[in-house]
Write a protein that holds these residues in place. Structure first.
Motif, PDB file in Angstrom:
ATOM      1  N   PRO A   1       1.270  -1.361   0.214  1.00 24.18           N
ATOM      2  CA  PRO A   1       0.361   0.027   0.023  1.00 24.18           C
ATOM      3  C   PRO A   1       0.506   0.892  -0.329  1.00 24.18           C
ATOM      4  CG  PRO A   1      -0.717  -1.553   1.414  1.00 24.18           C
ATOM      5  CD  PRO A   1       0.177  -2.446   0.963  1.00 24.18           C
ATOM      6  N   GLY A   2       2.311   1.563   0.151  1.00 22.50           N
ATOM      7  CA  GLY A   2       3.284   2.484   0.356  1.00 22.50           C
ATOM      8  C   GLY A   2       4.530   2.585   0.012  1.00 22.50           C
ATOM      9  N   MET A   3       4.409   1.509  -1.182  1.00 18.99           N
ATOM     10  CA  MET A   3       5.978   1.582  -2.053  1.00 18.99           C
ATOM     11  C   MET A   3       5.586   0.680  -3.095  1.00 18.99           C
ATOM     12  SD  MET A   3       9.539  -0.240  -0.220  1.00 18.99           S
ATOM     13  CE  MET A   3       9.012  -1.856   0.319  1.00 18.99           C
ATOM     14  N   VAL A   4       6.217   0.577  -4.367  1.00 21.68           N
ATOM     15  CA  VAL A   4       6.023  -0.172  -5.023  1.00 21.68           C
ATOM     16  C   VAL A   4       7.804  -0.127  -5.507  1.00 21.68           C
ATOM     17  CG1 VAL A   4       5.698  -0.295  -8.412  1.00 21.68           C
ATOM     18  CG2 VAL A   4       4.134   1.347  -5.978  1.00 21.68           C
ATOM     19  N   ALA A   5       8.546  -1.923  -5.705  1.00 19.44           N
ATOM     20  CA  ALA A   5       9.621  -1.958  -5.779  1.00 19.44           C
ATOM     21  C   ALA A   5       9.811  -2.955  -7.248  1.00 19.44           C
ATOM     22  CB  ALA A   5      10.343  -2.724  -5.055  1.00 19.44           C
ATOM     23  N   GLY A   6      10.485  -3.148  -8.292  1.00 18.66           N
ATOM     24  CA  GLY A   6      10.791  -4.354  -8.910  1.00 18.66           C
ATOM     25  C   GLY A   6      12.208  -4.508  -8.936  1.00 18.66           C
ATOM     26  N   ALA A   7      12.285  -5.425 -10.085  1.00 21.19           N
ATOM     27  CA  ALA A   7      13.639  -6.033  -9.889  1.00 21.19           C
ATOM     28  C   ALA A   7      14.364  -6.787 -11.517  1.00 21.19           C
ATOM     29  CB  ALA A   7      13.765  -7.543  -9.507  1.00 21.19           C
ATOM     30  N   TRP A   8      15.122  -6.734 -12.193  1.00 20.97           N
ATOM     31  CA  TRP A   8      14.651  -6.959 -13.280  1.00 20.97           C
ATOM     32  C   TRP A   8      16.717  -7.890 -13.702  1.00 20.97           C
ATOM     33  CZ3 TRP A   8      19.533  -5.169 -16.618  1.00 20.97           C
ATOM     34  CH2 TRP A   8      19.444  -6.242 -17.935  1.00 20.97           C
ATOM     35  N   VAL A   9      16.082  -9.285 -13.236  1.00 22.09           N
ATOM     36  CA  VAL A   9      17.545 -10.358 -13.932  1.00 22.09           C
ATOM     37  C   VAL A   9      17.878 -10.049 -15.625  1.00 22.09           C
ATOM     38  CG1 VAL A   9      18.603 -12.449 -13.155  1.00 22.09           C
ATOM     39  CG2 VAL A   9      17.518 -11.168 -11.629  1.00 22.09           C
ATOM     40  N   GLY A  10      18.953 -10.258 -16.397  1.00 21.54           N
ATOM     41  CA  GLY A  10      19.023 -10.459 -17.545  1.00 21.54           C
ATOM     42  C   GLY A  10      20.418  -9.869 -17.657  1.00 21.54           C
ATOM     43  N   ALA A  11      20.759 -10.123 -19.336  1.00 20.07           N
ATOM     44  CA  ALA A  11      22.300  -9.504 -19.883  1.00 20.07           C
ATOM     45  C   ALA A  11      22.053  -8.068 -20.901  1.00 20.07           C
ATOM     46  CB  ALA A  11      22.686 -10.359 -20.279  1.00 20.07           C
ATOM     47  N   GLU A  12      23.062  -7.603 -21.088  1.00 17.08           N
ATOM     48  CA  GLU A  12      22.970  -6.383 -22.353  1.00 17.08           C
ATOM     49  C   GLU A  12      22.420  -6.821 -23.381  1.00 17.08           C
ATOM     50  OE1 GLU A  12      24.260  -2.173 -23.130  1.00 17.08           O
ATOM     51  OE2 GLU A  12      24.195  -3.489 -21.311  1.00 17.08           O
ATOM     52  N   SER A  13      22.687  -8.249 -24.136  1.00 15.99           N
ATOM     53  CA  SER A  13      21.953  -9.169 -25.005  1.00 15.99           C
ATOM     54  C   SER A  13      20.931  -9.955 -24.771  1.00 15.99           C
ATOM     55  CB  SER A  13      23.365  -9.269 -25.826  1.00 15.99           C
ATOM     56  OG  SER A  13      22.654 -10.623 -26.973  1.00 15.99           O
ATOM     57  N   PRO A  14      20.137  -9.954 -25.443  1.00 17.70           N
ATOM     58  CA  PRO A  14      19.307 -10.905 -25.202  1.00 17.70           C
ATOM     59  C   PRO A  14      19.581 -12.476 -25.365  1.00 17.70           C
ATOM     60  CG  PRO A  14      18.452  -9.263 -27.314  1.00 17.70           C
ATOM     61  CD  PRO A  14      19.469  -8.413 -26.266  1.00 17.70           C
TER      62      PRO A  14
END
Length: 334
Positions: A204-217
């Motif tokens: 209710p009071g915060m949004v957070a996220g994560a991405w895991v990957g490389a520069e090249s797909p």
């Protein structure tokens, strides 16, 4: 960004008249108008029917694709822009499955529209500057809310549905593995060939996220069991939230519970996530292989409503004198 984009597709569908308990076939379709595009589900299963909320909770590609085609890529992209995504996106049906290249920053900003029940918020990096003696040199003004990206009714549905992702869907490990107690909603995401794993969540009071990957797909995980967002990005969010829950940050993130769904909307989400048979078909339609799609059903409902209006007008007319009815006829002609 993979399936983390799907909430914008579902929000568009809700804005255009769909309901959380509308059922859509899980069949794999071929879209002739889009060069025979035929999206499939990652698990290879294409049986039965999912409610809208069930399809989002379980991240079903076939339903998201059908909704994207029905509402139109233009409408989906327009709502995503209003929520906070600034980059251009290709106006193609596959955008519904998250094929556009967007940054984590943009996605976090856009998800604030869900957390704030329709009104996104501008992100700020620098909040306060003090000198060595603690004297205030700079303090940012309160962040501004943007104009509503969608109606509050839609926002209420979306928060409820995204809570379902955490409680019984693709992000349930936040409860079972990481033991988080905070009210949470969110969405996992996995891109083509397991090149990127995503998770964006909010309390209710915060949004957070994560991405895991490389520069090249071209650099990717070997299998979906290794590379999906639930196994790569979600653990980053889970461990982060574990620290939040045991730190002073937990006091400063605002409300601790989502607003309860209003009573008048509770019935609209009271349905199973999945059904082997079309719940909208009666016994005889199932027996003889009948059934109608949403457009046909909506057309029938409209026809019924028009017919009812005519009948009501007839009833009113019968209570009038002949002279009054003649006057009404002449007024209509004029």
């Amino acid at each position: 960004m993979g399936s983390t984009f799907k909430p914008f597709v579902y929000a568009t569908a809700l804005e255009e008249g769909y309901e959380p308990c509308d059922y859509i076939s899980n069949e794999r379709r071929v879209y002739r108008q889009y060069d025979d595009w035929s999206p499939s589900n990652s698990d290879g299963e294409h049986e039965g029917y999912y409610s809208l909320q069930g399809a989002l909770i379980n991240s079903v590609n076939t339903v998201a694709a059908e909704l994207g085609v029905e509402t139109g890529p233009h409408d989906v992209i327009e709502l995503a822009h209003e929520a906070g995504i600034g980059s251009d996106m290709p106006k193609v049906p596959s955008v519904a499955l998250g094929t556009a290249n967007l940054s984590l920053f943009e996605m976090i900003r856009a998800y604030t529209a869900f957390a704030n029940y329709g009104n996104g918020i501008e992100l700020q990096s620098l909040l306060r500057i003090e000198d060595a003696q603690g004297r205030l040199l700079y303090e940012a003004k309160p962040a501004e809310l943007r104009d509503p990206a969608f109606e509050e009714r839609t926002a209420r549905y979306m928060v409820h549905m995204l809570q379902g992702v955490v409680e019984r869907g693709t992000a349930r490990a936040l409860r079972s593995v990481y033991g988080l107690k905070t009210d949470l909603a969110g969405k996992t995401g996995t891109t083509q060939d397991n090149a990127d794993g995503w998770f964006i969540g909010f309390s209710p009071g915060m949004v957070a996220g994560a991405w895991v990957g490389a520069e090249s797909p071209g650099i990717r995980f070997r299998t979906t069991s290794l590379g999906q967002g639930a196994y790569t990005a979600l653990p980053v969010f889970g461990r982060f939230m574990q620290k939040v829950e045991t730190s002073s940050l937990s006091v400063g993130i605002g409300r601790r519970s989502f607003y309860p769904l209003p009573e008048e909307l509770l019935a609209d989400v009271d349905c199973p996530d999945f059904s082997e048979e079309d719940p909208d078909m009666n016994f005889f339609e199932r027996l003889f292989g009948g059934g109608k799609d949403k457009k046909e059903k909506d057309a029938e409902e409209t026809q019924k409503a028009d017919s009812l209006d005519v009948k009501n007008d007839d009833k009113k007319d019968k209570g009038k004198s002949l002279l009054d009815r003649m006057k009404d006829i002449f007024r209509k002609k004029e």
